[in-house]
Motif scaffolding. Structure first.
Motif, short mmCIF file in Angstrom:
data_model
loop_
_atom_site.label_atom_id
_atom_site.label_comp_id
_atom_site.label_asym_id
_atom_site.label_seq_id
_atom_site.Cartn_x
_atom_site.Cartn_y
_atom_site.Cartn_z
N THR A 23 -66.68 99.51 39.00
CA THR A 23 -68.06 99.58 38.84
C THR A 23 -68.87 100.11 40.10
OG1 THR A 23 -70.13 98.14 38.39
CG2 THR A 23 -68.49 97.31 40.02
N LYS A 29 -71.22 92.59 42.63
CA LYS A 29 -71.18 92.47 41.31
C LYS A 29 -69.65 91.99 40.97
CE LYS A 29 -74.16 96.25 39.85
NZ LYS A 29 -74.12 97.63 39.06
N SER A 31 -66.44 92.24 38.50
CA SER A 31 -66.28 92.93 37.06
C SER A 31 -64.65 92.99 37.15
CB SER A 31 -66.59 94.49 37.47
OG SER A 31 -66.30 95.37 36.39
N ARG A 32 -64.07 93.71 36.42
CA ARG A 32 -62.65 94.00 36.04
C ARG A 32 -61.99 94.36 37.53
NH1 ARG A 32 -62.33 97.02 30.71
NH2 ARG A 32 -63.62 98.44 32.06
N ILE A 75 -62.95 89.44 36.76
CA ILE A 75 -64.25 88.94 36.03
C ILE A 75 -64.51 87.55 36.51
CG2 ILE A 75 -65.25 88.20 34.12
CD1 ILE A 75 -63.64 90.28 32.50
N ASN A 100 -65.34 98.87 45.30
CA ASN A 100 -65.85 99.34 44.13
C ASN A 100 -65.88 100.82 44.19
OD1 ASN A 100 -68.22 99.75 45.24
ND2 ASN A 100 -69.30 98.37 43.93
#
Length: 284
Positions: A23, A29, A31-32, A75, A100
């Motif tokens: 991301t 954040k 995320s994967r 996640i 990221n």
């Protein structure tokens, strides 16, 4: 919670988990985790082992005791990824660094670029061109280099190799600076773009160790031994109950996993000796 396993990084071997989430924007954040690299550092033998685990590796998520792709552990937070990798590789992750897409761009541009050696002439999916041999990359180019997998023969395997090259190139560029104060300036500039459980004094101690390890290597000697390893996999059809659907993951060969576990153990436990038998993997 604090999941660090503190050691004296100037004397003891340690593992750092490098997680790259898919991301842009704030590092907060969730995320994967598409990049999963364990950097094993032995300050006594001047060795670093970079072990890459494919994003779709089929692992057990420790909080749920359910099988899923490793990337999905991200996640649920960095703790979940760390726990899954510790169980898989039978190691302790002492520290982690999470970045990221925005982080990588910021880091590379703050370093005024990095240098990588490409095996091919190729054009990335988003149009960046790379030549066979030495390439000087800015942040956007480095990100495309790390993400591209459809532009060359090796596919996922070459993407893993590119990601390891990026980690090595960033490390070499950081330790090439003349002073610790310069590194502190760099650290301040990128601090909002990375997440880590290493406190600043520990980071500075680690920096001094890495600088010492790299100083002769930058001059072209074999003072430091950087080995690269990856887990060999095969396509595995799976059913994920939480998504209610069939998908494809990556299964592992027991021999490959055992070899990686042995390599990690040897790197961590090896003592400085006049003659060292190197347990070495390379991605070619």
């Amino acid at each position: 919670k604090d999941i660090s396993k503190d050691v004296n990084v100037t004397k003891d071997s340690f593992n750092i988990y490098i997680s790259g989430i898919d991301t842009y924007g704030a590092i907060t954040k969730t995320s994967r985790s598409d990049v999963n690299i364990v950097a094993t550092v032995n300050p006594n033998t001047n060795e670093i082992l970079l072990t890459s685990i494919p994003r779709d590796y089929y692992v057990t998520l420790p909080s749920f005791l359910e099988k899923d792709k490793l990337t999905h552990a991200g996640i649920y937070g960095i703790d979940e990824s760390v726990g899954a990798i510790e169980n898989l590789l039978d190691i302790k992750i002492n520290y982690y660094v999470k970045v990221n897409f925005t982080s990588l761009i910021k880091i590379v541009d703050t370093l005024d670029g990095i240098t990588v050696n490409s095996k091919y002439d190729f054009t990335s999916e988003d149009g960046y061109k790379y030549k066979k041999g030495i390439n000087n990359l800015n942040g956007e180019e480095a990100l495309a280099y790390a993400r591209s997998r459809h532009s060359y023969i090796g596919g996922d395997l070459d993407r893993v190799r590119h990601q390891q090259q990026i980690v090595e190139a960033v490390g070499k560029k950081i330790v090439s600076f003349d002073s610790v104060s310069k590194f502190q300036d760099i650290l301040s500039a990128i601090s909002n773009n990375i997440s880590t459980n290493m406190e600043t004094p520990k980071i500075l101690s680690g920096y001094k160790v890495m600088k010492n390890m790299f100083k002769n290597a930058l001059g072209g000697s074999d003072f430091i031994n950087i080995n690269k390893a990856y887990l060999e996999t095969y396509s595995l059809p799976v059913y994920l109950p939480w998504t209610g659907g069939n998908t494809s993951a990556q299964g592992y060969y027991e021999d490959s996993l055992a070899d990686i576990q042995d390599a990690l153990k040897i790197t961590l436990e090896k003592k400085a000796e006049p003659v060292i038998k190197t347990f070495s993997f390379s991605v070619n």
